[in-house]
Design a protein around this motif. Structure first.
Motif, PDB file in Angstrom:
ATOM      1  N   GLY A 112       9.210   6.809 -18.153  1.00  0.00           N
ATOM      2  CA  GLY A 112       8.627   5.788 -17.291  1.00  0.00           C
ATOM      3  C   GLY A 112       7.558   4.945 -17.964  1.00  0.00           C
ATOM      4  N   ALA A 169       9.684   2.554 -13.787  1.00  0.00           N
ATOM      5  CA  ALA A 169       8.657   3.320 -13.089  1.00  0.00           C
ATOM      6  C   ALA A 169       8.236   2.622 -11.801  1.00  0.00           C
ATOM      7  CB  ALA A 169       7.448   3.518 -14.001  1.00  0.00           C
ATOM      8  N   ASP A 170       8.117   1.298 -11.840  1.00  0.00           N
ATOM      9  CA  ASP A 170       7.740   0.544 -10.641  1.00  0.00           C
ATOM     10  C   ASP A 170       8.781   0.702  -9.549  1.00  0.00           C
ATOM     11  OD1 ASP A 170       5.508  -0.292 -11.980  1.00  0.00           O
ATOM     12  OD2 ASP A 170       6.265  -2.316 -12.404  1.00  0.00           O
ATOM     13  N   TYR A 177      10.901   3.185  -9.173  1.00  0.00           N
ATOM     14  CA  TYR A 177      10.858   4.564  -8.679  1.00  0.00           C
ATOM     15  C   TYR A 177       9.677   4.759  -7.733  1.00  0.00           C
ATOM     16  CZ  TYR A 177      11.160   9.647  -8.690  1.00  0.00           C
ATOM     17  OH  TYR A 177      11.296  10.963  -8.303  1.00  0.00           O
ATOM     18  N   TYR A 178       8.554   4.136  -8.047  1.00  0.00           N
ATOM     19  CA  TYR A 178       7.400   4.244  -7.155  1.00  0.00           C
ATOM     20  C   TYR A 178       7.715   3.633  -5.788  1.00  0.00           C
ATOM     21  CZ  TYR A 178       2.811   3.823  -5.102  1.00  0.00           C
ATOM     22  OH  TYR A 178       1.757   3.914  -4.232  1.00  0.00           O
ATOM     23  N   ARG A 179       8.307   2.444  -5.782  1.00  0.00           N
ATOM     24  CA  ARG A 179       8.605   1.768  -4.520  1.00  0.00           C
ATOM     25  C   ARG A 179       9.603   2.546  -3.681  1.00  0.00           C
ATOM     26  NH1 ARG A 179       9.252  -2.637  -7.912  1.00  0.00           N
ATOM     27  NH2 ARG A 179      11.508  -2.598  -7.539  1.00  0.00           N
ATOM     28  N   VAL A 226       8.369   7.400  -4.559  1.00  0.00           N
ATOM     29  CA  VAL A 226       7.007   7.924  -4.467  1.00  0.00           C
ATOM     30  C   VAL A 226       6.273   7.402  -3.242  1.00  0.00           C
ATOM     31  CG1 VAL A 226       4.764   8.062  -5.609  1.00  0.00           C
ATOM     32  CG2 VAL A 226       6.868   8.252  -6.956  1.00  0.00           C
ATOM     33  N   SER A 227       6.299   6.098  -3.020  1.00  0.00           N
ATOM     34  CA  SER A 227       5.551   5.533  -1.898  1.00  0.00           C
ATOM     35  C   SER A 227       6.067   6.060  -0.562  1.00  0.00           C
ATOM     36  CB  SER A 227       5.621   4.003  -1.925  1.00  0.00           C
ATOM     37  OG  SER A 227       6.954   3.543  -1.769  1.00  0.00           O
ATOM     38  N   GLN A 277      -1.011  13.525  -2.747  1.00  0.00           N
ATOM     39  CA  GLN A 277      -0.433  14.026  -3.993  1.00  0.00           C
ATOM     40  C   GLN A 277      -0.662  15.536  -4.133  1.00  0.00           C
ATOM     41  OE1 GLN A 277      -2.572  11.437  -3.741  1.00  0.00           O
ATOM     42  NE2 GLN A 277      -2.030   9.779  -5.148  1.00  0.00           N
TER      43      GLN A 277
END
Length: 227
Positions: free
Chosen positions: A140, A147-148, A150-152, A155-156, A185
């Motif tokens: 990532g 990575a962005d 995957y975060y959207r 993760v978010s 987290q």
């Protein structure tokens, strides 16, 4: 005397195009074949990404593994990044989406979290999903766009779901540390630790991820009372 049809008429009849009501079958068959090719490409991409890493994976290798021409890939995906995004959507997002689809808890918040987290560990640890998560953690930083995404997408959503459950636990008095809502987290830390640990150190010291989860939740909710 009835005139026999000519060869041209016979051929025309044999190749008669279906009427509007009959058109579904050939179109459906083409769509099914296209879907099968797409699935084969996605499956091949997963194997290549996990085996070689994101950077080293080539579309030629994916096409070869999927048994299709390289040009076929471009009928479904514009590039390697969009293919990886599809993997995340189909393989990981549905697991996280279950968190936000949970019904209102009739029991304790801890029970709800323990059930979801336990199922998450079963579906990720030791599976291709876990390998994919590990790949994102490893590569990532070199590919910010991946990575962005995957975060959207992952993760978010997971953080929002966990924060909602923490706030419910605080409101019910099940969680005393109110600052936990600022750091969801902490609640999902065992899942990430387990993914990384099992992929790197399992041969030296296998980890009981489910038991670690229970100990972790004891620290947050207090130890369960035994009767």
């Amino acid at each position: 005397m009835t005139k026999k049809p000519t060869n041209a008429a016979t051929a025309k009849s044999a190749h008669h195009q279906p009427e509007a009501g009959e058109a579904g079958a050939p179109v459906s068959n083409r769509a099914a074949r296209a879907a099968e090719r797409r699935d084969a490409i996605v499956e091949a991409a997963m194997e290549e990404f996990i085996t070689r890493g994101f950077a080293a994976t080539r579309l030629d290798d994916i096409a070869r593994r999927a048994g299709v021409a390289k040009g076929t890939i471009y009928l479904h995906f514009k590039d390697k990044e969009s293919m990886f995004e599809e993997l995340v959507r189909t393989v990981i997002v549905p697991v996280v989406a279950k968190l936000n689809a949970l019904p209102p808890p009739t029991g304790s918040v801890r029970d709800l979290i323990e059930t979801f987290a336990g199922n998450f560990l079963k579906e990720v640890i030791g599976t291709r999903r876990g390998d994919l998560v590990r790949l994102i953690v490893a590569e990532g930083p070199r590919f910010p766009a991946v990575a962005d995404f995957y975060y959207r997408e992952v993760v978010s959503r997971g953080m929002a779901g966990m924060r909602a459950l923490i706030e419910l636990g605080i409101a019910r008095g099940e969680i005393r540390q109110t600052n936990l809502a600022r750091y969801p987290q902490i609640l999902i830390a065992p899942a990430m630790i387990a993914v990384i640990w099992q992929s790197l150190f399992a041969r030296h010291a296998p980890l009981d991820a489910q038991d670690m989860l229970r100990v972790h939740l004891d620290l947050i909710f207090g130890e369960r009372r035994t009767t």
